[in-house]
Design a protein around this motif. Structure first.
Motif, PDB file in Angstrom:
ATOM      1  N   VAL A  18       0.851  -1.196   0.000  1.00 12.53           N
ATOM      2  CA  VAL A  18       0.000   0.000   0.000  1.00 12.53           C
ATOM      3  C   VAL A  18       0.883   1.242   0.000  1.00 12.53           C
ATOM      4  O   VAL A  18       0.631   2.201  -0.732  1.00 12.53           O
ATOM      5  N   SER A  35     -10.491   3.630  -1.143  1.00 18.16           N
ATOM      6  CA  SER A  35      -9.946   2.334  -1.551  1.00 18.16           C
ATOM      7  C   SER A  35     -10.632   1.195  -0.815  1.00 18.16           C
ATOM      8  O   SER A  35     -11.254   1.391   0.227  1.00 18.16           O
ATOM      9  N   MET A  37      -9.165  -2.749  -0.010  1.00 17.11           N
ATOM     10  CA  MET A  37      -8.023  -3.639  -0.193  1.00 17.11           C
ATOM     11  C   MET A  37      -8.073  -4.741   0.846  1.00 17.11           C
ATOM     12  O   MET A  37      -8.533  -4.519   1.960  1.00 17.11           O
ATOM     13  N   GLY A  46      -6.854  -5.248  -4.430  1.00 17.69           N
ATOM     14  CA  GLY A  46      -7.567  -4.045  -4.061  1.00 17.69           C
ATOM     15  C   GLY A  46      -7.796  -3.104  -5.215  1.00 17.69           C
ATOM     16  O   GLY A  46      -7.285  -3.301  -6.320  1.00 17.69           O
TER      17      GLY A  46
END
Length: 178
Positions: A18, A35, A37, A46
């Motif tokens: 990330v 987002s 994920m 994700g």
């Protein structure tokens, strides 16, 4: 002006994935907007919505393309303008039952036939401690057209629930501003 991108990522899970994406966006004066994920079966997967100044868009595209390799696959798509929303109500569908093939397909078939859109879906398979088998659970956020009666949709889904031998509950979500 700015450009928005939807980034889809799948790769071998490891610390820092990330941050790798977030750094690429930040290095191009971009913002991370939203987002979803997760790690699934050892794979990190994700999607993220990001925004960068127009003059940084091509450089971000190149950077993300360069980050892709055999262990990390990135797909980038310019976010398009969303079609004007049809009048709808938001609802939450919750399903729990013994796991078996086809549950998601059957539920989504009924939703599609009714013109109901899925905004978000989260599913999981878990151990059924009492039954010794596996349970399947889904939580689905729906956009139900105003032309569809919620009670009629509930009836259709409850009929399917009986066939699938699962519990399904649908409840309308109220507007936060109401």
């Amino acid at each position: 002006m700015s450009t928005k991108y939807v980034i889809a990522v799948v790769g071998n899970d490891r610390p820092g994935l990330v941050e790798l994406l977030a750094s690429a966006v930040a290095d191009h004066q971009g913002s991370w907007l939203e987002s979803r994920m997760s790690v699934l079966a050892g794979q990190f997967a994700g999607v993220a919505l990001v925004q960068v100044p127009d003059e940084q868009a091509a450089a971000l595209e190149k950077k993300l393309h360069d980050l892709s390799d055999e262990t990390l696959r990135l797909t980038l798509a310019k976010a398009g303008a969303r079609e004007p929303a049809r009048p709808h109500r938001t609802a939450c569908l919750e399903l729990v039952g013994h796991d078996r093939p086809g549950i998601v397909q059957e539920i989504t078939r009924v939703l599609r036939e009714k013109g109901v859109n899925i905004d978000d879906i989260v599913t999981e398979r878990m151990s059924g401690a009492m039954s010794g088998g596996h349970l399947f659970r889904a939580v689905v956020e729906l956009q139900i057209p105003d032309t569809i009666e919620l009670d009629r949709l509930r009836d259709d889904l409850e009929g399917l629930a009986n066939e699938l031998m699962v519990d399904i509950h649908v409840r309308e979500l109220l507007d936060e501003g109401a």
